[in-house]
Design an enzyme around this catalytic site. Sequence first.
Site, mmCIF file in Angstrom:
data_model
loop_
_atom_site.group_PDB
_atom_site.id
_atom_site.type_symbol
_atom_site.label_atom_id
_atom_site.label_comp_id
_atom_site.label_asym_id
_atom_site.label_seq_id
_atom_site.Cartn_x
_atom_site.Cartn_y
_atom_site.Cartn_z
ATOM 1 N N ARG A 156 0.898 -1.212 0.139
ATOM 2 C CA ARG A 156 -0.032 0.115 0.279
ATOM 3 C C ARG A 156 0.828 1.204 0.029
ATOM 4 O O ARG A 156 2.203 1.175 0.048
ATOM 5 C CB ARG A 156 -0.900 0.194 1.174
ATOM 6 C CG ARG A 156 -1.652 -1.446 1.270
ATOM 7 C CD ARG A 156 -2.383 -1.412 2.764
ATOM 8 N NE ARG A 156 -3.878 -2.086 2.483
ATOM 9 C CZ ARG A 156 -3.361 -3.171 3.693
ATOM 10 N NH1 ARG A 156 -1.599 -3.672 3.538
ATOM 11 N NH2 ARG A 156 -4.557 -4.186 3.352
ATOM 12 N N LYS B 264 -1.543 -1.680 7.386
ATOM 13 C CA LYS B 264 -2.699 -1.199 7.505
ATOM 14 C C LYS B 264 -3.436 -1.918 8.653
ATOM 15 O O LYS B 264 -3.474 -3.623 8.992
ATOM 16 C CB LYS B 264 -3.732 -1.912 6.460
ATOM 17 C CG LYS B 264 -5.333 -0.862 6.434
ATOM 18 C CD LYS B 264 -6.269 -1.056 5.256
ATOM 19 C CE LYS B 264 -7.801 -0.396 5.762
ATOM 20 N NZ LYS B 264 -7.857 -0.768 4.199
ATOM 21 N N HIS C 220 -3.782 2.253 -5.759
ATOM 22 C CA HIS C 220 -3.916 1.267 -5.371
ATOM 23 C C HIS C 220 -4.394 -0.183 -6.117
ATOM 24 O O HIS C 220 -4.427 -1.120 -5.356
ATOM 25 C CB HIS C 220 -5.178 1.191 -4.442
ATOM 26 C CG HIS C 220 -5.562 0.462 -3.451
ATOM 27 N ND1 HIS C 220 -4.776 -0.014 -2.153
ATOM 28 C CD2 HIS C 220 -6.264 -0.784 -3.136
ATOM 29 C CE1 HIS C 220 -4.682 -0.514 -1.276
ATOM 30 N NE2 HIS C 220 -6.348 -1.540 -2.305
ATOM 31 N N ARG D 210 -1.442 -3.356 -6.204
ATOM 32 C CA ARG D 210 -1.919 -3.808 -5.350
ATOM 33 C C ARG D 210 -2.812 -4.872 -5.665
ATOM 34 O O ARG D 210 -3.028 -5.915 -5.458
ATOM 35 C CB ARG D 210 -2.784 -3.003 -3.676
ATOM 36 C CG ARG D 210 -2.844 -4.214 -3.122
ATOM 37 C CD ARG D 210 -2.911 -3.384 -1.976
ATOM 38 N NE ARG D 210 -2.953 -4.427 -0.889
ATOM 39 C CZ ARG D 210 -2.781 -5.153 0.003
ATOM 40 N NH1 ARG D 210 -1.027 -5.240 -0.289
ATOM 41 N NH2 ARG D 210 -3.210 -5.771 1.069
ATOM 42 N N HIS E 2 -3.684 -10.266 4.750
ATOM 43 C CA HIS E 2 -5.186 -9.780 4.668
ATOM 44 C C HIS E 2 -5.380 -11.331 5.468
ATOM 45 O O HIS E 2 -4.431 -11.853 5.423
ATOM 46 C CB HIS E 2 -6.159 -10.412 3.875
ATOM 47 C CG HIS E 2 -5.907 -9.764 2.360
ATOM 48 N ND1 HIS E 2 -6.368 -8.945 1.037
ATOM 49 C CD2 HIS E 2 -5.707 -7.639 2.837
ATOM 50 C CE1 HIS E 2 -5.957 -8.133 0.122
ATOM 51 N NE2 HIS E 2 -5.813 -7.588 1.591
ATOM 52 N N TYR F 49 -10.172 -8.612 -4.552
ATOM 53 C CA TYR F 49 -8.764 -7.712 -5.245
ATOM 54 C C TYR F 49 -8.872 -8.349 -6.182
ATOM 55 O O TYR F 49 -8.313 -7.338 -7.565
ATOM 56 C CB TYR F 49 -7.829 -8.104 -4.080
ATOM 57 C CG TYR F 49 -7.185 -6.772 -3.185
ATOM 58 C CD1 TYR F 49 -6.703 -5.563 -3.292
ATOM 59 C CD2 TYR F 49 -8.386 -6.744 -2.290
ATOM 60 C CE1 TYR F 49 -6.911 -4.581 -2.610
ATOM 61 C CE2 TYR F 49 -8.564 -6.117 -2.010
ATOM 62 C CZ TYR F 49 -7.298 -4.444 -1.426
ATOM 63 O OH TYR F 49 -7.227 -3.634 -0.173
#
Length: 339
Positions: free
Chosen positions: A168, A201, A279, A282, A305, A314
Amino acid sequence: MKEGWARQQSARFLKSTTIDPRVRLVERFWEFTGQYPWQWTPAEGEAFIAHLRSGKTPIQMSTARTYEVIIGLFMEYLADSRYQWAQVCDERFGEVPQAVFHEGNSVLHTVEYEADPRRRPLTYDEVQALFDAADARPRKIRGQGRKGALAALRDAAVIKSVYAYGTRRTESSRLDLVDLRRNRKAPQFGTCGSLMVRYGKSQKGAPPKRRTVLMVPEMDWAVDVIQEWTTEIRPHFSPGRHPALWVTERVGRLSPRSINAAFVAAREDAGLDEDLDLHCLRHSYITHLTEFGYPARFVQEQAGHSHGATTAIYMGVSNEYRNKLLEVSMKARLGDDWT
């Protein structure tokens, strides 16, 4: 009431960056209604969301849900008998706090993905076009006699590393040189064998999530890019003992906003869809790992994740990839003569 609710969240070790925006939202709702919390009803909540949807920049569905959840948490705190706010309000005003949002007037979580549908993985050709445009910028800047060629070289390397490791923008900004590490199982990648992401994150109020991203053979071209940056280009910025992997001309840490700007500049030069953002790289990384044949669990761990369902959101595998899977399946069932 606000102070008590803030203390309750602080006792749960939530960060001020989480608590303060929540309190500000409650204050915003209070200003909108012109009433006190013990006077709020579902009608005020519905009017608030309707107002936000009708503005010049209407809120997204996911934002509306977040607002409803936050206001709901505040009302739950007030209604909790352990804090006696309902009792106090009843004694003083003859009214008690009630739920503002309920199943009948709140956003239901009916779909897995509610972000902008224009956000998607780049195709392999689009990735190559993006990189070609980023590589051409230094020459273009030199040809125009302008400053910034070194920064353009750095920006090209940043964009490529974001794709090669699937990081990210904030994760990329917070990387240090020491986060580039060797992988004893893949010594051919040198110090780029793995990347320690220390500022991943986090969930609300939780500390940053750490993960180690392994360099995969399909991305080994990035090894030369990163090594060239660290050994040949970065020293020209005179970084001294600054630990950051990506440094600025003023010897500071490259910000997430600057990484965004680097992507946008390359995207515009490449003539790609303006709806694509950083993004999307990613998304591309996760999708392409899947198309390379890596197991879902490995892809999930690489992306950092907690749940495989998030990783699945994604993915946007190509028709060519799906047709290959179909071909393999048909051959397994019907033999080579199935066509």
